[in-house]
Design an enzyme around this catalytic site. Structure first.
Site, PDB file in Angstrom:
ATOM      1  N   TYR A 157      -6.085 -12.087  -3.486  1.00 63.37           N
ATOM      2  CA  TYR A 157      -5.162 -11.044  -3.955  1.00 63.37           C
ATOM      3  C   TYR A 157      -4.358 -10.574  -2.741  1.00 63.37           C
ATOM      4  O   TYR A 157      -4.326  -9.393  -2.396  1.00 63.37           O
ATOM      5  CB  TYR A 157      -5.910  -9.892  -4.615  1.00 63.37           C
ATOM      6  CG  TYR A 157      -6.826 -10.309  -5.738  1.00 63.37           C
ATOM      7  CD1 TYR A 157      -6.332 -10.519  -7.022  1.00 63.37           C
ATOM      8  CD2 TYR A 157      -8.183 -10.503  -5.518  1.00 63.37           C
ATOM      9  CE1 TYR A 157      -7.169 -10.900  -8.057  1.00 63.37           C
ATOM     10  CE2 TYR A 157      -9.036 -10.885  -6.540  1.00 63.37           C
ATOM     11  CZ  TYR A 157      -8.528 -11.087  -7.814  1.00 63.37           C
ATOM     12  OH  TYR A 157      -9.365 -11.469  -8.836  1.00 63.37           O
ATOM     13  N   ASP A 176      -9.235  -8.117  -1.959  1.00 62.08           N
ATOM     14  CA  ASP A 176      -8.514  -6.866  -2.238  1.00 62.08           C
ATOM     15  C   ASP A 176      -7.936  -6.932  -3.647  1.00 62.08           C
ATOM     16  O   ASP A 176      -6.725  -7.058  -3.839  1.00 62.08           O
ATOM     17  CB  ASP A 176      -7.410  -6.666  -1.193  1.00 62.08           C
ATOM     18  CG  ASP A 176      -6.663  -5.348  -1.374  1.00 62.08           C
ATOM     19  OD1 ASP A 176      -7.173  -4.461  -2.088  1.00 62.08           O
ATOM     20  OD2 ASP A 176      -5.563  -5.205  -0.804  1.00 62.08           O
ATOM     21  N   GLN A 181       0.828  -1.198   0.000  1.00 61.33           N
ATOM     22  CA  GLN A 181       0.000   0.000   0.000  1.00 61.33           C
ATOM     23  C   GLN A 181       0.870   1.259   0.000  1.00 61.33           C
ATOM     24  O   GLN A 181       1.870   1.342   0.712  1.00 61.33           O
ATOM     25  CB  GLN A 181      -0.926   0.000   1.211  1.00 61.33           C
ATOM     26  CG  GLN A 181      -1.967  -1.106   1.199  1.00 61.33           C
ATOM     27  CD  GLN A 181      -3.025  -0.902   0.132  1.00 61.33           C
ATOM     28  OE1 GLN A 181      -3.202   0.211  -0.383  1.00 61.33           O
ATOM     29  NE2 GLN A 181      -3.727  -1.971  -0.220  1.00 61.33           N
ATOM     30  N   CYS A 212      -9.604   0.059  -4.627  1.00 64.45           N
ATOM     31  CA  CYS A 212      -8.975   1.351  -4.903  1.00 64.45           C
ATOM     32  C   CYS A 212      -9.579   2.035  -6.117  1.00 64.45           C
ATOM     33  O   CYS A 212      -9.030   3.017  -6.619  1.00 64.45           O
ATOM     34  CB  CYS A 212      -7.465   1.186  -5.100  1.00 64.45           C
ATOM     35  SG  CYS A 212      -7.017   0.116  -6.479  1.00 64.45           S
TER      36      CYS A 212
END
Length: 477
Positions: A322, A399, A289, A426
């Site tokens: 993921y 994710d 991240q 995201c």
């Protein structure tokens, strides 16, 4: 990309914000996606893509006629559209919301999340009101003055190199590389490298990983394609020698972006990332991240939903899809204990190897490298218990990359009949499309939060708790 032979300028009144960092304007019935504007403004624009047969045009603001109260001076000259227009140039990408106040950015991102959930996700306005009354949250509100201003948050930065060998970044939707002299969005350790002072002749791309914990920085250097091995090696070593003279020298590695191959030249080819309870090795360009606070913010939100709902009890069977280097896998393993089990799935071979190193002491974790939909498929060993029965997860962390999970993954995941899914995304559009697939399969959003983990850009992160609805449909179409 269309390259008009002459620049057409128009004056328009700007409409609502759209996903992707644009606002919508109209001219003689034509939709124009305008960058560097704010809803309600009157601006002069230069068309950047305007083919006669295009469904829509694109444009950049060159002058503000009537400004929004949320307009501020851009903090980064190289990314400022107005200053770029004054010098008859283009701004670099990567800070397209820098002309908007931090309050205004949060409001626009909230509007985008809402619009995507209603238009693509099929949720009613009342449902979105009930789920998302807080709007996008500012994770930097309690930081230093610079952090509150949306600066100094990036721990990963990618650069290009100009034809003259200077560090640079691309203009938006362009192959043009513009030189830079600072990177104000990055944590201070990146600027302290003074990379813009170097001659990068022979190098095509530069990636910097600077962990927020202050551990060693890694600089990845990708030589220009077609250089001889000797010339490429000489270019990398020349830069490594300069960086070795810094007070705190970084590790330097030669990097092949096509296969993620890493060859350490000085130091090591990986960085050490940490959370409150765990340490992670992340090799080369492996995923982590970007925002310095993102690991804590996202794990607290996603696992918080699952823990509060009672889905992460001792002995639970859970999955991390993921999974990357194991950011969510590690706390999931803690939560289910030695009697539980965690299936951790990652597509990237290199990152999956990192996960194995990071989780080697957790015997309840099974790490598999491959496509999520195949590993969850009915013919996969991982989708069945030791007794041969179809595996059903108590909880899942999902994710996916920016493109979203997609219909095939949603279908395979729903077939495992989990009790709850914490979905980390995201991209609001990809998230909303997946929400629709889940809804068609009989699932609903029970809780939702969104975080501004990308200040001064249009990007936004969402975390949702998905649970089975009372009435289930039979398809994800």
């Amino acid at each position: 990309m269309s390259e008009p032979t002459s620049t057409t300028r128009l004056t328009v009144t700007v409409g609502p914000v759209a996903h992707g960092g644009h606002c919508v304007a109209r001219h003689e019935g034509r939709v124009i996606f305008v960058r560097h504007a704010i809803p309600g403004e009157t601006v002069e624009i230069a068309l950047t893509e305007n083919d006669d047969d295009a469904k829509f045009w694109r444009a950049d603001v060159t002058r503000v006629v009537e400004a929004s109260p949320e307009r501020v001076e851009h903090f980064w000259p190289e990314a400022d559209a107005l200053r770029a227009a004054a010098r008859h140039g283009s701004p670099i990408g990567g800070a397209e919301f820098g002309h908007i106040s931090r309050k205004g950015q949060l409001e626009l991102k909230t509007a985008v999340v809402r619009e995507q959930l209603e238009r693509l996700g099929g949720l009613s306005s009342d449902s979105v009101d009930a789920l998302f009354s807080v709007g996008v949250e500012d994770v930097d509100a309690k930081g230093t003055p610079d952090q509150q201003a949306g600066l100094g948050w990036r721990t990963r930065v990618g650069f290009a190199v100009t034809p003259s060998g200077k560090l640079g970044m691309h203009a938006h939707r362009s192959h043009t590389i513009l030189p830079i002299q600072e990177m104000p969005l990055a944590i201070p350790a990146v600027d302290e490298l003074r990379l813009w002072d170097l001659d990068f002749t022979g190098i095509d791309r530069v990636e910097v990983a600077a962990p927020a914990n202050g551990s060693g920085v890694l600089v990845l250097l990708a030589p220009v394609h077609g250089l001889s091995d000797k010339a490429a090696g000489s270019a990398v070593k020349r830069i490594a020698r300069f960086l070795a003279a810094l007070p705190t020298p970084p590790s330097v590695a030669r990097w092949n972006p096509e296969n993620s191959a890493i060859e350490a030249v000085s130091g090591r080819g990986w960085v050490k990332e940490t959370t409150d309870d765990h340490e992670f090795r992340v090799t080369g360009d492996g995923f982590w991240q970007i925002h310095r606070m993102a690991p804590k913010v996202l794990t607290d939100a996603a696992l918080g939903y699952l823990l509060q709902g009672g889905y992460l009890n001792d002995g639970a069977d859970v999955a991390d899809l993921y999974a990357g280097a194991g950011l969510f896998t590690a706390p999931l393993a803690d939560a289910v204990g030695s009697d539980g089990s965690v299936l951790s799935v990652e597509g990237s071979p290199g990152t999956s190897r990192d996960a194995r190193k990071n989780l080697h002491a957790s015997e309840q974790v099974e790490i598999l490298q491959g496509r999520v939909e195949k590993i969850l498929g009915t013919q996969s060993r991982a989708s069945h218990t030791e007794a041969g029965q179809r595996r059903h997860f108590d909880a899942v962390v999902l994710d996916p990359p920016r493109a979203g999970a997609g219909k095939a993954v949603v279908r395979a995941l729903v077939a495992t009949a989990p009790k709850a899914i914490a979905y980390v995304s995201c991209d609001p559009a990809a998230f909303a499309r997946d929400v629709k697939y889940f809804a068609n399969a009989g699932w609903k959003i029970e809780k939702l939060r969104a975080f501004d983990l990308y200040p001064h850009t249009h990007h936004v992160e969402t975390v949702a708790l998905l649970v089975p609805a009372t009435a289930k449909a039979s398809t994800t179409d």
